[in-house]
Motif scaffolding. Structure first.
Motif, PDB file in Angstrom:
ATOM      1  N   ARG A 165       0.832  -1.211   0.000  1.00 10.76           N
ATOM      2  CA  ARG A 165       0.000   0.000   0.000  1.00 10.76           C
ATOM      3  C   ARG A 165       0.861   1.253   0.000  1.00 10.76           C
ATOM      4  NH1 ARG A 165      -5.383  -0.496   1.682  1.00 10.76           N
ATOM      5  NH2 ARG A 165      -5.444   1.738   1.196  1.00 10.76           N
ATOM      6  N   SER A 166       1.919   1.255   0.799  1.00 10.95           N
ATOM      7  CA  SER A 166       2.796   2.424   0.851  1.00 10.95           C
ATOM      8  C   SER A 166       3.603   2.605  -0.430  1.00 10.95           C
ATOM      9  CB  SER A 166       3.749   2.316   2.050  1.00 10.95           C
ATOM     10  OG  SER A 166       4.647   1.235   1.886  1.00 10.95           O
ATOM     11  N   ALA A 167       3.754   1.507  -1.228  1.00 14.40           N
ATOM     12  CA  ALA A 167       4.475   1.602  -2.497  1.00 14.40           C
ATOM     13  C   ALA A 167       3.608   2.152  -3.618  1.00 14.40           C
ATOM     14  CB  ALA A 167       5.020   0.235  -2.895  1.00 14.40           C
ATOM     15  N   GLY A 168       2.326   2.393  -3.335  1.00 15.33           N
ATOM     16  CA  GLY A 168       1.464   3.033  -4.325  1.00 15.33           C
ATOM     17  C   GLY A 168       0.335   2.184  -4.855  1.00 15.33           C
ATOM     18  N   TYR A 169       0.270   0.919  -4.456  1.00 13.34           N
ATOM     19  CA  TYR A 169      -0.830   0.064  -4.903  1.00 13.34           C
ATOM     20  C   TYR A 169      -2.026   0.236  -3.975  1.00 13.34           C
ATOM     21  CZ  TYR A 169       2.572  -2.380  -7.827  1.00 13.34           C
ATOM     22  OH  TYR A 169       3.532  -2.695  -8.765  1.00 13.34           O
ATOM     23  N   HIS A 170      -3.225   0.244  -4.571  1.00 16.71           N
ATOM     24  CA  HIS A 170      -4.451   0.302  -3.779  1.00 16.71           C
ATOM     25  C   HIS A 170      -4.946  -1.109  -3.488  1.00 16.71           C
ATOM     26  CE1 HIS A 170      -4.431   4.540  -4.673  1.00 16.71           C
ATOM     27  NE2 HIS A 170      -4.519   4.310  -5.976  1.00 16.71           N
ATOM     28  N   GLY A 171      -5.726  -1.252  -2.432  1.00 15.41           N
ATOM     29  CA  GLY A 171      -6.305  -2.548  -2.119  1.00 15.41           C
ATOM     30  C   GLY A 171      -7.269  -2.998  -3.207  1.00 15.41           C
ATOM     31  N   THR A 172      -7.233  -4.264  -3.539  1.00  9.61           N
ATOM     32  CA  THR A 172      -8.122  -4.813  -4.565  1.00  9.61           C
ATOM     33  C   THR A 172      -9.546  -4.847  -4.042  1.00  9.61           C
ATOM     34  OG1 THR A 172      -6.305  -6.184  -5.370  1.00  9.61           O
ATOM     35  CG2 THR A 172      -8.524  -6.763  -6.110  1.00  9.61           C
ATOM     36  N   GLY A 173     -10.494  -4.370  -4.845  1.00  8.71           N
ATOM     37  CA  GLY A 173     -11.887  -4.308  -4.422  1.00  8.71           C
ATOM     38  C   GLY A 173     -12.477  -5.679  -4.151  1.00  8.71           C
ATOM     39  N   LEU A 174     -13.391  -5.733  -3.181  1.00  7.65           N
ATOM     40  CA  LEU A 174     -14.011  -7.002  -2.809  1.00  7.65           C
ATOM     41  C   LEU A 174     -14.833  -7.598  -3.947  1.00  7.65           C
ATOM     42  CD1 LEU A 174     -15.197  -6.216   0.840  1.00  7.65           C
ATOM     43  CD2 LEU A 174     -13.194  -7.528   0.117  1.00  7.65           C
ATOM     44  N   HIS A 175     -15.231  -6.773  -4.927  1.00 10.11           N
ATOM     45  CA  HIS A 175     -16.028  -7.292  -6.036  1.00 10.11           C
ATOM     46  C   HIS A 175     -15.228  -8.276  -6.889  1.00 10.11           C
ATOM     47  CE1 HIS A 175     -13.769  -3.972  -7.874  1.00 10.11           C
ATOM     48  NE2 HIS A 175     -13.956  -4.581  -9.035  1.00 10.11           N
ATOM     49  N   ARG A 176     -13.886  -8.267  -6.739  1.00  9.24           N
ATOM     50  CA  ARG A 176     -13.065  -9.210  -7.499  1.00  9.24           C
ATOM     51  C   ARG A 176     -12.996 -10.587  -6.821  1.00  9.24           C
ATOM     52  NH1 ARG A 176      -9.761  -6.618 -11.310  1.00  9.24           N
ATOM     53  NH2 ARG A 176      -9.541  -8.745 -12.107  1.00  9.24           N
TER      54      ARG A 176
END
Length: 369
Positions: A302-313
């Motif tokens: 998360r701190s490297a710039g990636y967002h959490g993957t949405g639960l819809h996936r």
């Protein structure tokens, strides 16, 4: 090899000494060249041929416990053949490997790769610490039961690691700010989740017939161990995706830091629990360590710039796994093959009905979660 022959008991000493030979094909291995070119098929063919040769040698040369040292010998021969095949095939893609020492290049690569190299060594510590401590404090039988269950976990994690290696070249080319890297990361997380969740749940239901088929009735005590250790798979393979995402962002030092803390904690906890609870304590500790390593890595991702993957996936995989679990519970008897077929068919069917699998015009399935 010298240390093992001087200080370890037999047959551990001889086995460990022969295992040292397997370092030679590691040194000659150039799989990373093919990974970088995204020529995964060449690696798959070479490794498959090497493993088939290894299997044939084991079948031919190993007939009882006295032949145990021939197993790593067969491994050495199989891996050496695979490494030599890749060395030869590299010429087809324009690589002319010259045999000389370039100290400047060596130091440059070593400087950039030292965190990953140390991480790999720490991974071996994490993987082997429980076995070594079990061997010190408990009986040889407990080590055997534990290793039997863990062998199946290694098989599954190798499949996931192969998938993550295939991500590295593509992720390295994508710019995180444009959203394409995030999209690939989300897809990788969804695909991995669709694999690890049914494997973990199905492994719990079918642990007894799996152990019975692979090792026989005398390894019945490995059943509960497999039911516990199978939950390492979701954490281990999710950690592999996180590791790939961190590598392409140049976060190798953080990967090393996570592994260092995990190794220290793993050894400490095993020294505490194994003398008291034996192999069950080792199994629970392994799952806890892998879960902790995964959650820490998630914070770094998360701190490297990636967002959490949405639960819809993920919801389609969850629904399919729940229905699969119900089907396995209602299945009469405890037959492995009936359970495998039922589990796979039900999971894929429910995933298709919820839109997670679609079929192309040529009839081939496509994962669309």
């Amino acid at each position: 090899a010298t240390f093992s022959l001087l200080f370890l008991p037999e047959p551990d000493a001889t086995v460990f000494a022969v295992c040292g030979l397997t370092l030679l094909p590691v040194g000659l291995g150039i799989r990373w060249v093919f990974y970088g070119m995204e020529k995964m098929g060449s690696v798959a063919i070479a490794r498959t041929l090497g493993e088939l040769l290894r299997l044939a040698l084991v079948v031919l040369l190993v007939s009882d416990a006295a032949d145990v040292a021939r197993v790593p010998l067969a491994q050495f021969i199989g891996e050496m053949v695979a490494a030599l095949l890749l060395l030869r095939w590299a010429r087809r893609f324009g690589f002319r490997l010259s045999w000389h020492i370039d100290w400047e290049q060596i130091f440059s690569v070593f400087h950039r790769a030292r965190s990953l190299m140390l991480t790999a060594l720490l991974g071996l510590v994490i993987y082997n610490a429980d076995l070594v401590i079990l061997r010190i404090f408990r009986s040889v039988d407990e080590v055997g039961y534990y290793l039997a269950a863990y062998t199946l976990i290694v098989l599954l994690t190798n499949l996931g690691n192969a998938y993550c290696y295939s991500l590295l070249p593509t992720m390295s080319r994508l710019d995180l700010s444009e959203g394409r890297a995030q999209s690939l990361y989300d897809t990788a997380m969804a695909h991995m989740f669709a694999f690890v969740l049914p494997v973990a749940v199905g492994g719990c239901w079918l642990a007894q017939p799996i152990i019975q088929l692979a090792f026989g009735d005398s390894f019945e005590q490995s059943t509960l161990l497999l039911q516990i250790l199978i939950w390492c798979v979701p954490f281990l393979l999710t950690w592999s995706v996180f590791r790939s995402a961190l590598i392409v962002r140049g976060q190798e030092a953080r990967i090393f830091r996570i592994s260092a803390w995990a190794a220290v904690l793993n050894i400490t906890l095993n020294l505490i629990v194994i003398p008291v609870w034996g192999m069950l304590g080792a199994a629970v500790t392994t799952v806890l360590i892998e879960a902790l390593r995964m959650f820490i890595a998630y914070g770094y991702v998360r701190s490297a710039g990636y967002h959490g993957t949405g639960l819809h996936r993920f919801w389609r995989s969850i629904v399919a796994t729940v229905v699969m679990s119900i089907a396995l519970y209602l299945l009469p008897g405890n037959d492995l093959w009936a359970g495998l077929v039922t589990g796979i068919v039900v999971f894929v069917l429910v995933l298709s009905l919820t839109g997670g699998v679609r079929f192309r015009r040529n009839g081939l399935p496509q994962l669309t979660i």
